[in-house]
Design a protein around this motif. Structure first.
Motif, PDB file in Angstrom:
ATOM      1  N   THR A  44      35.861  10.888  76.543  1.00 33.04           N
ATOM      2  CA  THR A  44      36.818  10.286  75.617  1.00 33.04           C
ATOM      3  C   THR A  44      36.171  10.052  74.248  1.00 33.04           C
ATOM      4  OG1 THR A  44      36.173   8.213  76.622  1.00 33.04           O
ATOM      5  CG2 THR A  44      38.248   9.172  77.352  1.00 33.04           C
ATOM      6  N   PRO A  93      42.203  14.854  77.528  1.00 29.24           N
ATOM      7  CA  PRO A  93      42.203  13.397  77.717  1.00 29.24           C
ATOM      8  C   PRO A  93      42.223  13.052  79.205  1.00 29.24           C
ATOM      9  CG  PRO A  93      43.842  14.025  76.075  1.00 29.24           C
ATOM     10  CD  PRO A  93      43.340  15.303  76.695  1.00 29.24           C
ATOM     11  N   ASN A  94      42.866  13.930  80.015  1.00 34.77           N
ATOM     12  CA  ASN A  94      42.954  13.654  81.444  1.00 34.77           C
ATOM     13  C   ASN A  94      43.150  14.979  82.186  1.00 34.77           C
ATOM     14  OD1 ASN A  94      43.768  12.575  84.056  1.00 34.77           O
ATOM     15  ND2 ASN A  94      44.000  10.639  82.939  1.00 34.77           N
ATOM     16  N   HIS A  96      42.094   0.421  84.652  1.00 36.72           N
ATOM     17  CA  HIS A  96      40.911   1.180  85.066  1.00 36.72           C
ATOM     18  C   HIS A  96      39.877   0.307  85.769  1.00 36.72           C
ATOM     19  CE1 HIS A  96      42.391   4.347  82.379  1.00 36.72           C
ATOM     20  NE2 HIS A  96      41.579   5.164  83.018  1.00 36.72           N
ATOM     21  N   HIS A  97      38.899   0.973  86.358  1.00 33.61           N
ATOM     22  CA  HIS A  97      37.719   0.337  86.938  1.00 33.61           C
ATOM     23  C   HIS A  97      36.936  -0.373  85.824  1.00 33.61           C
ATOM     24  CE1 HIS A  97      35.015   3.463  85.249  1.00 33.61           C
ATOM     25  NE2 HIS A  97      36.084   4.249  85.409  1.00 33.61           N
ATOM     26  N   LYS A  99      34.214   1.174  83.078  1.00 34.82           N
ATOM     27  CA  LYS A  99      34.604   2.020  81.941  1.00 34.82           C
ATOM     28  C   LYS A  99      34.157   1.368  80.633  1.00 34.82           C
ATOM     29  CE  LYS A  99      38.699   4.384  80.078  1.00 34.82           C
ATOM     30  NZ  LYS A  99      37.907   5.586  79.780  1.00 34.82           N
ATOM     31  N   ASP A 116      35.075   2.276  77.391  1.00 32.00           N
ATOM     32  CA  ASP A 116      35.995   2.297  76.242  1.00 32.00           C
ATOM     33  C   ASP A 116      37.372   1.761  76.626  1.00 32.00           C
ATOM     34  OD1 ASP A 116      36.102   4.584  77.889  1.00 32.00           O
ATOM     35  OD2 ASP A 116      37.259   5.669  76.393  1.00 32.00           O
ATOM     36  N   SER A 124      42.082   3.527  77.113  1.00 34.01           N
ATOM     37  CA  SER A 124      41.641   4.835  77.605  1.00 34.01           C
ATOM     38  C   SER A 124      42.071   5.949  76.652  1.00 34.01           C
ATOM     39  CB  SER A 124      42.260   5.095  78.990  1.00 34.01           C
ATOM     40  OG  SER A 124      43.654   5.290  78.874  1.00 34.01           O
ATOM     41  N   GLY A 125      41.340   7.043  76.692  1.00 33.00           N
ATOM     42  CA  GLY A 125      41.703   8.205  75.886  1.00 33.00           C
ATOM     43  C   GLY A 125      43.097   8.705  76.253  1.00 33.00           C
ATOM     44  N   THR A 126      43.426   8.623  77.527  1.00 36.62           N
ATOM     45  CA  THR A 126      44.755   9.064  77.975  1.00 36.62           C
ATOM     46  C   THR A 126      45.845   8.195  77.361  1.00 36.62           C
ATOM     47  OG1 THR A 126      43.718   9.691  80.057  1.00 36.62           O
ATOM     48  CG2 THR A 126      46.119   9.599  80.032  1.00 36.62           C
ATOM     49  N   ALA A 148      41.873   4.991  87.956  1.00 36.14           N
ATOM     50  CA  ALA A 148      42.479   5.329  86.658  1.00 36.14           C
ATOM     51  C   ALA A 148      43.999   5.372  86.824  1.00 36.14           C
ATOM     52  CB  ALA A 148      41.960   6.674  86.176  1.00 36.14           C
ATOM     53  N   PHE A 187      40.724  14.741  89.640  1.00 31.62           N
ATOM     54  CA  PHE A 187      40.508  15.417  88.354  1.00 31.62           C
ATOM     55  C   PHE A 187      39.965  16.845  88.535  1.00 31.62           C
ATOM     56  CE2 PHE A 187      39.597  10.820  87.491  1.00 31.62           C
ATOM     57  CZ  PHE A 187      40.700  10.572  86.689  1.00 31.62           C
TER      58      PHE A 187
HETATM   59  O1  LIG Z   1      36.821   6.365  82.382  1.00 32.38           O
HETATM   60  C1  LIG Z   1      37.629   6.784  83.234  1.00 32.38           C
HETATM   61  O2  LIG Z   1      37.538   6.517  84.439  1.00 32.38           O
HETATM   62  C2  LIG Z   1      38.740   7.625  82.774  1.00 32.38           C
HETATM   63  N1  LIG Z   1      38.745   8.010  81.522  1.00 32.38           N
HETATM   64  C3  LIG Z   1      39.705   8.849  80.901  1.00 32.38           C
HETATM   65  C4  LIG Z   1      40.452   8.085  79.840  1.00 32.38           C
HETATM   66  O3  LIG Z   1      39.885   7.222  79.179  1.00 32.38           O
HETATM   67  O4  LIG Z   1      41.649   8.372  79.634  1.00 32.38           O
HETATM   68  C5  LIG Z   1      40.606   9.529  81.908  1.00 32.38           C
HETATM   69  C6  LIG Z   1      40.965   8.694  83.079  1.00 32.38           C
HETATM   70  O5  LIG Z   1      41.846   7.702  82.664  1.00 32.38           O
HETATM   71  C7  LIG Z   1      39.742   8.095  83.742  1.00 32.38           C
END
Ligand SMILES: O=C(O)C1=N[C@H](C(=O)O)C[C@H](O)C1
Ligand SMILES: NC(=O)C1=CN([C@@H]2O[C@H](COP(=O)(O)OP(=O)(O)OC[C@H]3O[C@@H](n4cnc5c(N)ncnc54)[C@H](O)[C@@H]3O)[C@@H](O)[C@H]2O)C=CC1
Length: 250
Positions: free
Chosen positions: A78, A106-107, A135-136, A139, A141, A144-146, A196, A221
């Motif tokens: 991401t 992104p996903n 999310h877990h 992570k 960021d 999420s990028g998605t 996710a 994925f």
């Molecule tokens: O960090 C993750 O786990 C994921 N990252 C991606 C995001 O930030 O979108 C894709 C997915 O959500 C899992």
């Protein structure tokens, strides 16, 4: 056989990619590198496609280096902004091979790709739209990028349809209304036990549409990663492509 090297190979995603490549009939693992390893070991002689799952702060540098080394790259990391994508396009224009490819998703999970696609279809028909990603807690960021990609798609679809701002009479906000991406509020939840997940809420007076995608396991994925590796290796997608939807018949 497609020769695949993995960068970020010791990570949660990278280690799954190593297993997926080893299990694929049409791919073989070339190099499995992680932080501190020398990326210049990756060459067009030993590698057709690199799969990059690292961290947002490293991915642009890795991708630019790999382009200069003459290999195609599939990226799951991401942190991509329009400005960073422009740097990738500029590097590809000067790449050693004319038909070199970079693919960024992104996903890679089909549920998330379809949720993102359906959200863009639904967006013009609703006064309100918000995105919640869950999310877990490992992570790094948020959002999420998605979720950013989904919000950008909704924002663009709303603008194209001539919709104005979403209704919101909030007078005080300590942060609870989330990050606003292209006019769409995005909320991030971090919870042990989750993997996710994304929920897109659309509202009109008296009705609601909820689109939800759940990736319970990182194996979800891998079909998308292998699809991207095959598409990029085919040579049919020179330049920069963003989003697995480009490889699906949507
Ligand atoms: O960090 C993750 O786990 C994921 N990252 C991606 C995001 O930030 O979108 C894709 C997915 O959500 C899992
Ligand atoms: N596009 C998609 O479908 C998905 C994307 N992701 C994204 O992928 C990225 C990685 O996620 P995880 O695997 O969960 O993270 P992680 O933290 O488990 O793994 C990252 C790995 O990259 C390594 N690394 C860090 N800097 C490096 C560098 N400069 N060169 C080589 N290796 C380096 C780390 O040592 C670590 O092994 C994140 O940005 C995440 O959001 C995660 C899941 C799915």
């Amino acid at each position: 056989m497609i020769k695949v090297s993995v960068v970020g190979a010791q990570g949660r995603m990278g280690s799954h990619v190593v297993d997926a490549v080893n299990a694929a009939d049409d791919a073989e693992l070339a190099l499995a590198l992680d932080a501190g390893d020398d990326l210049t070991r990756i060459t067009p002689e030993n590698t057709d496609v690199v799969v990059e799952f690292t961290v947002p702060s490293s991915t642009l540098g890795n991708v630019l280096a790999l382009i200069a080394q003459g290999v195609d790259v599939v990226v799951g990391t991401t942190g991509w902004t329009d400005e960073r994508l422009e740097q990738v396009r500029a590097a590809l224009a000067k790449a050693p091979r004319a038909d070199q490819s970079v693919f960024i998703a992104p996903n890679f999970a089909i549920s998330a790709v379809l949720a993102d696609y359906f959200a863009r279809l639904a967006a013009p028909y609703f006064e309100s739209a918000e995105v919640i990603e869950l999310h877990h807690p490992d992570k790094v960021d948020a959002p999420s990028g998605t979720a950013i990609h989904t919000a950008q798609g909704i924002g663009a679809a709303r603008a194209k349809a001539g919709l104005g701002a979403v209704p919101d009479n909030t007078q005080t906000d300590g942060g609870s209304r989330g990050q606003v991406v292209d006019g769409v509020h995005v909320h991030a939840v971090r919870l042990r036990g989750l993997n996710a997940h994304e929920e897109v809420l659309f509202g009109n007076a008296g009705e609601q549409l909820v689109i939800r995608a759940d990736s319970f396991d990182r194996g979800s994925f891998m079909p998308g990663v292998l699809l991207a590796v095959r598409k990029v290796a085919s040579g049919e997608f020179p330049g920069l492509t963003v989003g697995l939807d480009h490889f699906l018949d949507l």
